[in-house]
Design a protein around this motif. Sequence first.
Motif, short mmCIF file in Angstrom:
data_model
loop_
_atom_site.label_atom_id
_atom_site.label_comp_id
_atom_site.label_asym_id
_atom_site.label_seq_id
_atom_site.Cartn_x
_atom_site.Cartn_y
_atom_site.Cartn_z
N TYR A 84 -0.75 7.20 -1.91
CA TYR A 84 -0.22 8.08 -0.86
C TYR A 84 -1.37 8.64 -0.04
CZ TYR A 84 1.26 12.39 1.32
OH TYR A 84 1.45 13.39 2.22
N VAL A 85 -2.43 9.10 -0.71
CA VAL A 85 -3.59 9.65 -0.01
C VAL A 85 -4.34 8.54 0.72
CG1 VAL A 85 -5.83 10.80 -0.32
CG2 VAL A 85 -3.84 11.58 -1.61
N TYR A 86 -4.56 7.39 0.06
CA TYR A 86 -5.34 6.31 0.67
C TYR A 86 -4.66 5.77 1.93
CZ TYR A 86 -6.63 6.32 -4.30
OH TYR A 86 -6.96 6.68 -5.57
N GLY A 87 -3.36 5.55 1.86
CA GLY A 87 -2.64 5.05 3.03
C GLY A 87 -2.67 6.03 4.17
N ARG A 88 -2.51 7.31 3.84
CA ARG A 88 -2.54 8.34 4.88
C ARG A 88 -3.90 8.40 5.55
NH1 ARG A 88 -2.53 13.86 2.24
NH2 ARG A 88 -4.76 13.38 2.21
N GLU A 89 -4.96 8.34 4.76
CA GLU A 89 -6.30 8.50 5.31
C GLU A 89 -6.79 7.26 6.05
OE1 GLU A 89 -7.93 11.39 5.25
OE2 GLU A 89 -6.21 12.24 4.21
N ARG A 90 -6.44 6.08 5.56
CA ARG A 90 -6.97 4.83 6.14
C ARG A 90 -6.05 4.20 7.17
NH1 ARG A 90 -12.06 5.15 5.35
NH2 ARG A 90 -12.03 3.12 6.41
N LEU A 91 -4.73 4.32 6.99
CA LEU A 91 -3.78 3.61 7.85
C LEU A 91 -2.96 4.52 8.74
CD1 LEU A 91 -2.46 1.06 5.18
CD2 LEU A 91 -4.29 0.69 6.85
N GLY A 92 -2.83 5.77 8.35
CA GLY A 92 -2.01 6.70 9.13
C GLY A 92 -0.94 7.35 8.28
N ALA A 93 -0.35 8.41 8.79
CA ALA A 93 0.59 9.23 8.03
C ALA A 93 1.81 8.44 7.57
CB ALA A 93 1.03 10.43 8.88
N PHE A 94 2.33 7.54 8.42
CA PHE A 94 3.54 6.80 8.04
C PHE A 94 3.29 5.95 6.79
CE2 PHE A 94 5.81 2.72 8.17
CZ PHE A 94 7.09 3.18 7.97
#
Length: 429
Positions: A92-102
């Motif tokens: 959840y954190v990795y996707g938010r930080e690297r790819l965006g909130a969605f």
Amino acid sequence: MTQLGSGSPGGRGPDPREPGPGLRRTLGTGDAVVIGLGSMVGAGIFAAPGPAARAAGTGLLPALALAAVVAYCNATSSARLAALYPASGGTYVYGRERLGAFWGWLAGWAFVVGKTASCAAMALTAGAYLWPERAHAVAVAAVVALTAVNYGGVRKSAWATRVIVAVVLAVLAAVVVVCLGSGSSGAGGPVVGASAGAGGVLEAAGLLFFAFAGYARIATLGEEVRDPARTIPRAIPLALGIALVVYAAVVVAVLSVLGAEGLGRATAPLADAVRAAGAPALVPVVRAGAAAAALGSLLALVLGVSRTVLAMARDRHLPGALAAVHPRHRVPHRAELAVGAVVAVLAATADVREAVGFSSFGVLLYYAVANASAWTLSPAVRTRLLPAAGLVGCVALAFSLPWTSVAAGAGVIGAGAAVYALRRRAAAR
């Protein structure tokens, strides 16, 4: 440039502007490995070989190897990301930080719903082994008891998991020794031979992946691990390697006695194997080991899901009240109680067979986001090979699962995406 979430600057923990205690860093490498093993060497090895053998035939070992390769790619990506973002929440954190909130939201949603189904499956498995006639009641009682253990602090959870892992490994070692040392070894036919085809091997790998997914628990505990940049990259591959050795030994031993066809028909594969190997007195021990394994998995699963709920609540993707940390025990107590309540309801009403495929679909999509996130860490081709292989493998295995699991999983993940879009639209107004 990295996108930062609103509740967790830099992905490194709670927002320092918000009052209240943070989680306590008490876990070392050994503790993290044990928690990962408690999630992986769980009830899956007592139940998953049967349906996997039905799908793959004598291609079961190649399917196990394929599941392990995908898991290794995922573990490597998760370890690299966890060292950079040592906060509760995992992908959840990795996707938010690297790819965006969605993408962070989608990963968190996939993890929470998939692993909540896993929690119910583990509770029901324990109930089925301990008291088949009252499986649902035992499952609910197990959820309540283990939620209370987690509420008391992560150190207590780690010690409880250590005991359970030791018991389960001892039972599995006994199964391997009895099966390979019996006069029935080899009577089941070839351990590896003509399989049910590529589709069957892929489906079996997707089902067996269910048993490998526990190393995510190490990453989701990033905020409670000492020296996470060093501990997590060590603990994840170590736990995965131990689990793979254990699984391979057990599968070879059981196949040597039952064969692929007999294993595919078995409802309790390991118990049937020791009985066929001439050791019926060991059957109650195997049943007790299966119950202990299920309880160990449930303990670690509730631990991991509650930490992802905590991270999502900090970003207000879930009710903010769930972000509270207990001032004395230093655990996300409201998130743990909420997760425990939902799992208890599912354990009272759900069917364990339906939960496994649904969980595998959600967790494979979760790791697809992890691999996509790791892809962005470096432009070098060499460092992108494993994330690329993991991403392709996750998607392939997810859509090779039984169509009912794919349909249900896609529907729930799609509903999560729709909720996110509606919330964004409402916020824009």
